[in-house]
Motif scaffolding. Structure first.
Motif, PDB file in Angstrom:
ATOM      1  N   PRO A 822       0.826  -1.219   0.000  1.00 39.87           N
ATOM      2  CA  PRO A 822       0.000   0.000   0.000  1.00 39.87           C
ATOM      3  C   PRO A 822       0.851   1.255   0.000  1.00 39.87           C
ATOM      4  CG  PRO A 822      -0.011  -1.035   2.165  1.00 39.87           C
ATOM      5  CD  PRO A 822       0.697  -1.981   1.248  1.00 39.87           C
ATOM      6  N   ARG A 823       0.352   2.299  -0.659  1.00 36.90           N
ATOM      7  CA  ARG A 823       1.063   3.572  -0.694  1.00 36.90           C
ATOM      8  C   ARG A 823       0.792   4.421   0.537  1.00 36.90           C
ATOM      9  NH1 ARG A 823      -0.190   5.351  -7.029  1.00 36.90           N
ATOM     10  NH2 ARG A 823       0.564   3.400  -7.974  1.00 36.90           N
ATOM     11  N   ARG A 824      -0.333   4.146   1.200  1.00 39.85           N
ATOM     12  CA  ARG A 824      -0.709   4.934   2.374  1.00 39.85           C
ATOM     13  C   ARG A 824      -1.708   4.139   3.211  1.00 39.85           C
ATOM     14  NH1 ARG A 824      -5.858   6.884   1.566  1.00 39.85           N
ATOM     15  NH2 ARG A 824      -6.608   6.992  -0.585  1.00 39.85           N
ATOM     16  N   ALA A 825      -2.093   4.722   4.347  1.00 42.99           N
ATOM     17  CA  ALA A 825      -3.121   4.111   5.193  1.00 42.99           C
ATOM     18  C   ALA A 825      -4.493   4.594   4.741  1.00 42.99           C
ATOM     19  CB  ALA A 825      -2.880   4.492   6.653  1.00 42.99           C
ATOM     20  N   PRO A 826      -5.565   3.912   5.160  1.00 48.24           N
ATOM     21  CA  PRO A 826      -6.914   4.398   4.847  1.00 48.24           C
ATOM     22  C   PRO A 826      -7.126   5.800   5.411  1.00 48.24           C
ATOM     23  CG  PRO A 826      -6.994   2.154   5.718  1.00 48.24           C
ATOM     24  CD  PRO A 826      -5.599   2.626   5.907  1.00 48.24           C
ATOM     25  N   ASP A 827      -7.922   6.603   4.716  1.00 49.28           N
ATOM     26  CA  ASP A 827      -8.167   7.991   5.111  1.00 49.28           C
ATOM     27  C   ASP A 827      -9.509   8.106   5.815  1.00 49.28           C
ATOM     28  OD1 ASP A 827      -8.368  10.702   5.393  1.00 49.28           O
ATOM     29  OD2 ASP A 827      -8.693  11.116   3.260  1.00 49.28           O
ATOM     30  N   PRO A 828      -9.524   8.170   7.164  1.00 54.02           N
ATOM     31  CA  PRO A 828     -10.804   8.275   7.876  1.00 54.02           C
ATOM     32  C   PRO A 828     -11.503   9.600   7.621  1.00 54.02           C
ATOM     33  CG  PRO A 828      -8.964   8.542   9.388  1.00 54.02           C
ATOM     34  CD  PRO A 828      -8.372   8.128   8.081  1.00 54.02           C
ATOM     35  N   GLY A 829     -10.770  10.602   7.212  1.00 57.43           N
ATOM     36  CA  GLY A 829     -11.379  11.901   6.935  1.00 57.43           C
ATOM     37  C   GLY A 829     -12.330  11.884   5.763  1.00 57.43           C
ATOM     38  N   ASN A 830     -12.267  10.829   4.957  1.00 61.72           N
ATOM     39  CA  ASN A 830     -13.131  10.773   3.782  1.00 61.72           C
ATOM     40  C   ASN A 830     -14.599  10.597   4.147  1.00 61.72           C
ATOM     41  OD1 ASN A 830     -13.115  10.843   0.851  1.00 61.72           O
ATOM     42  ND2 ASN A 830     -13.864   8.722   0.957  1.00 61.72           N
ATOM     43  N   ILE A 831     -14.895  10.281   5.399  1.00 58.69           N
ATOM     44  CA  ILE A 831     -16.293  10.114   5.782  1.00 58.69           C
ATOM     45  C   ILE A 831     -17.069  11.430   5.655  1.00 58.69           C
ATOM     46  CG2 ILE A 831     -15.814   8.191   7.338  1.00 58.69           C
ATOM     47  CD1 ILE A 831     -16.113  10.127   9.667  1.00 58.69           C
ATOM     48  N   ILE A 832     -16.340  12.545   5.609  1.00 54.25           N
ATOM     49  CA  ILE A 832     -17.023  13.829   5.408  1.00 54.25           C
ATOM     50  C   ILE A 832     -16.839  14.332   3.983  1.00 54.25           C
ATOM     51  CG2 ILE A 832     -16.932  14.499   7.819  1.00 54.25           C
ATOM     52  CD1 ILE A 832     -14.516  16.251   7.151  1.00 54.25           C
ATOM     53  N   GLY A 833     -16.333  13.430   3.103  1.00 53.01           N
ATOM     54  CA  GLY A 833     -16.244  13.764   1.691  1.00 53.01           C
ATOM     55  C   GLY A 833     -14.975  14.466   1.300  1.00 53.01           C
ATOM     56  N   ALA A 834     -13.839  14.033   1.863  1.00 52.09           N
ATOM     57  CA  ALA A 834     -12.574  14.708   1.580  1.00 52.09           C
ATOM     58  C   ALA A 834     -12.057  14.428   0.182  1.00 52.09           C
ATOM     59  CB  ALA A 834     -11.525  14.280   2.611  1.00 52.09           C
ATOM     60  N   VAL A 835     -12.382  13.253  -0.374  1.00 48.65           N
ATOM     61  CA  VAL A 835     -11.885  12.912  -1.710  1.00 48.65           C
ATOM     62  C   VAL A 835     -12.551  13.799  -2.745  1.00 48.65           C
ATOM     63  CG1 VAL A 835     -11.789  11.125  -3.468  1.00 48.65           C
ATOM     64  CG2 VAL A 835     -11.338  10.546  -1.100  1.00 48.65           C
ATOM     65  N   GLN A 836     -11.741  14.383  -3.596  1.00 49.96           N
ATOM     66  CA  GLN A 836     -12.262  15.264  -4.644  1.00 49.96           C
ATOM     67  C   GLN A 836     -12.143  14.577  -6.005  1.00 49.96           C
ATOM     68  OE1 GLN A 836     -13.710  18.165  -3.862  1.00 49.96           O
ATOM     69  NE2 GLN A 836     -13.297  17.692  -1.706  1.00 49.96           N
TER      70      GLN A 836
END
Length: 836
Positions: A822-836
């Motif tokens: 893996p390149r990184r860990a899971p992003d918990p911040g995405n639960i508020i829609g951080a991925v653009q």
């Protein structure tokens, strides 16, 4: 006056049916001739034959009198229970309750055999542990000294438990004689017998049997006068031929298709399973290797299961449960016909609503009756026997492998059990935190061994390997090897472990909380608890007996427990009364466990599968459709009954339903996010309607349909229609699509994508495909690398899939396709829609 003259005199006096007299006289002459041929004088031969016949007839009369009394009691019970019923659904509830009582009887029988279960339960690979000791136990059960003290003690416990079940069975109208050194009942493999043929089978078994212990039903005496002596060969053939036919034709050898709804009465059937007695444990094991269908551990446990089920059916509907059920239906049909003239029915209940709608009450009864018959057929095993063994075996094995491939992450879904456990307790006035507290304690510290032993707690999976499998896939007959594979996955992913401990925690919490209420009279209990108990046959008098301080268990820490096993042994009631109340109270607990941790619904199976047996194409299609839907059907029917039983107005019931939906949806949301991470993706944004629709479906146990709110296919790979039809149809569709698409590409002059399809099918349908601890690593390190080798367009396909996922669902992979790490860990911040 000789015997023949006695018979004629009895006929002339009207005391004996002429046909019966004719048969008795014929048999007397056969026996007389036989004994005279063996060397007796004519007078002695005639007297001996007469004595044997009189003994047999007397025994049969006594047995029939006992059965008749129990049948009359069943008729009276049916009349009292159903004649004034205002809702024929009561019949279905009573049939469902048989399942709870059967589970209770089995657990109580096994409660003294924890050591046996712990020593010999299946390991993660489905192998029975400590086979050497198991053989010693078998020798002890055959009256042989194994020299193993532990095996002797365990065999004594098995005998004691079997004797208890035998006495219960006989008290209900059965007729099982007491047999010392009985051994273990056989489950014969009908296919093996058919392949060998009667002559080969007969030559093998007749020399292994102890004919001195086998009763000739015609005379009531053993076939041979002493151990080691064989009967006349023609007598042995006449005795064994019907048994061979019974096994190889599944009972149709002596049955004629017709209009009768009757069935072979249980009071006869259970005794027939005990007619074959082997000379030794070695003879038993050698025969079992050639013609048996179960190993020793399974044979011992299987006998307890079937005896418990039969006893529960007889408790509900008498010595012939099928006939007893039909009588109950007739009582309901009469009540329905009289409903328009019955003031009670006209003013209240379901019949009132049916009449108001202009429908006929008898139509409602007929509908319920059809389902009750199916449910009873499932319970008896009649509807579970394959019609075509080969077809059933292939498709059941396919379902097992699909379960292994598709339920590897089902453990994550178990987070929704937590609110379900709390709500089930709160709904009947118990402490909602008690089961969770005990669950976490049992997981972290283990069960207190003294309490577990004293109260008879056992883990379900120790005694029934398919117990966990039934939660999501249904109780499916299946071949051994593929069953081991599916059970391996469910044990490896922790689902079996958690389900076991959840169920024990709920039972322990129920007993502890009920002990805390022991100071209250029945009418002081929470109203919903009163309803819950009353609807399952526990009344104020029963409660007073159960809450007697002398029958409440106190553990080493001073904790109080109201437990059916402890009550049965500690109660001063007559043994049969204590036994009866212990079973009814234990069944109450089983119902509460099912409310807390839904598994496989008997009513749901009857609704979806009906009378379609394994081995028929309709039956197999229905069983495919049932996969993964048993949980939600159980949840549905459980909550419908729970809402009906709640005290209060429609607002109270609506509030309960809304609370359950909200809590299950919240925990469903957690399950959805955990599964996303297990798939190598970031958590999904929780601000979209699609997400909450998926969470709602996941919380309600329909996570497979919730997948459609995050992808165009379900976790099983198919579209919505294929998901309804079930995973077997989905597999067939996937394979046909792969073949068809490549044929179409070649027809268009394009290169086929065989490599992609091989990698895709392998990724989706290998037994470890969804095992959550290794799922993402297996995907990236094995199947992605294989696709890179075989599919020249792999990277482009992955890129497009990633873009669609990001655009449509607002998430992306934290472990990219094709990467070795893996390149990184899971992003918990995405639960508020951080991925653009």
């Amino acid at each position: 006056m000789n015997f023949a003259d006695c018979l004629q005199a009895a006929v002339a006096a009207g005391e004996l049916n002429p046909e019966r007299a004719k048969l008795a006289q014929q048999r007397w002459r056969e026996l007389s001739d036989r004994y005279e041929t063996a060397g007796m004088s004519p007078a002695d031969a005639r007297q001996t034959a007469a004595d044997e016949l009189v003994t047999g007839i007397t025994r049969e009369v006594i047995k029939r009198r006992h059965v008749t009394v129990r049948q009359l009691q069943t008729l009276q019970k049916n009349q009292a229970r159903y004649a004034n019923a205002d809702d024929p659904d009561l019949l279905l509830q009573d049939v469902e309750h048989i399942q709870s009582e059967a589970g209770t009887i089995f657990k109580q029988a096994m409660s003294g055999l924890q050591q046996f279960l712990a020593d010999h339960r299946e390991d993660i690979f489905g192998r029975v542990r400590d086979r050497a000791q198991l053989q010693d136990i078998l020798r002890e059960l055959h009256g042989e000294d194994s020299g193993n003290a532990n095996a002797k003690a365990i065999a004594g416990g098995v005998d004691q438990a079997r004797e208890r079940l035998r006495n219960m069975f006989n008290s209900l109208g059965g007729d099982i004689g007491k047999l010392d050194d009985y051994g273990v009942a056989h489950v014969h493999d009908g296919q093996k017998l058919r392949a060998a043929g009667f002559d080969v089978w007969f030559d093998d078994i007749w020399q292994r049997l102890d004919w001195n212990r086998i009763e000739n039903f015609k005379t009531g005496k053993p076939f041979a006068p002493s151990k080691g002596v064989r009967p006349f060969r023609e007598d042995a053939i006449a005795f064994l031929r019907p048994i061979f036919d019974e096994i190889t034709t599944k009972g149709w050898a002596d049955r004629t298709p017709g209009f009768s709804v009757g069935a072979r009465a249980l009071f006869n059937g259970r005794g027939e399973h005990r007619v074959l007695h082997f000379r030794s444990a070695d003879d038993w094991m050698e025969y079992n290797d050639s013609f048996g269908g179960q190993n020793t551990f399974e044979a011992i446990i299987g006998q307890f299961h079937t005896m418990s089920r039969d006893i529960a059916r007889m408790r509900a509907f008498g010595p012939n449960p099928k006939a007893g059920l039909e009588n109950a239906i007739q009582v309901l049909e009469k009540a329905a016909q009289l409903a328009p003239r019955n003031p009670k029915a006209a003013k209240a209940g379901v019949f009132r609503r049916v009449l108001r709608l202009g429908l006929q009450p008898e139509e409602l009864v007929q509908m319920k009756a059809r389902k009750a018959r199916v449910m009873m057929g499932i319970l008896s095993g009649e509807l579970n026997r394959p019609v075509d063994q080969a077809t059933a075996s292939i498709l059941a094995g396919t379902r097992n492998l699909l379960t292994a491939a598709q339920l590897g992450s089902a453990t994550i879904s178990q987070v929704t059990d937590l609110p379900s456990m709390r709500l089930a307790a709160r709904a009947i006035g118990l402490n909602p935190n008690s089961p969770l507290k005990l669950l976490f304690n049992n997981v972290l510290n283990g069960m207190d061994p003294t309490v577990a032993k004293d109260l008879g707690f056992i883990l379900d999976s120790w005694a029934q390997s398919s117990a966990t499998y039934a939660r999501f896939a249904g109780d499916i007959w299946s071949p051994e090897l593929t069953g081991r594979i599916s059970n391996f996955v469910l044990k490896a992913n922790g689902m079996t472990y958690l389900t076991d401990r959840e169920r024990v925690a709920v039972a322990m919490a129920f007993g502890s909380d009920m002990a805390g209420m022991a100071g209250r009279s029945f009418d002081q209990l929470p109203k919903n608890m009163q309803n819950f108990m009353s609807n399952r046959g526990i009344d104020a008098r029963d409660w007073d007996l159960l809450r007697d301080p002398s029958v409440i268990y106190t553990d080493a820490q001073g904790g109080k427990h109201l437990n059916p096993n402890w009550f049965r042994d500690a109660s001063s009631l007559p043994a049969h009364e204590a036994e009866d109340l212990a079973i009814r109270f234990g069944a109450l607990i089983e119902d509460h466990i099912e409310m807390s941790i839904p598994s496989s619904s008997l009513r749901g199976r009857a609704s979806l599968i009906g009378e379609n047996r394994p081995g028929t194409w309709t039956g197999e299609l229905m069983r495919s459709s049932m996969m993964y839907k048993g949980f939600v059907l159980s949840q549905l029917f459980n909550q419908m009954r729970r809402v009906r039983e709640l005290d209060g107005d429609i607002g109270t019931r609506a509030w309960y339903a809304a609370t359950m939906v909200a809590q299950l949806t919240a925990y469903g949301a957690l399950a959805v996010q955990l599964k996303e991470i297990a798939k190598g993706r970031d958590p999904r944004p929780m601000i979209s309607g699609k997400f909450w629709a998926a969470a709602f479906m996941q919380g309600g146990g329909v996570g497979i349909f919730g997948d459609f709110f995050s992808a165009s296919t379900s976790r099983a790979g198919g579209g919505f229609g294929e998901t309804l039809a079930g995973p077997v149809v989905g597999l067939a569709s996937d394979v046909s699509r792969a073949v068809g698409s490549n044929v179409a590409r070649m027809a268009e002059g394009k290169s086929p994508l065989i490599g992609r399809d091989i990698a895709s099918l392998g990724r989706r349908y290998n037994p470890l495909a969804t095992l959550w601890p290794t799922r993402i690593a297996l995907d990236r390190l094995v199947w992605d690398q294989l696709q890179l080798l075989l599919d020249p367009e792999a990277e482009e396909q992955w890129y497009q899939a990633e873009r669609r996922m990001k655009r449509n669902y607002g998430t992306e992979s934290w472990w990219q396709r094709g990467d070795l790490r893996p390149r990184r860990a899971p992003d918990p911040g995405n639960i508020i829609g951080a991925v653009q």
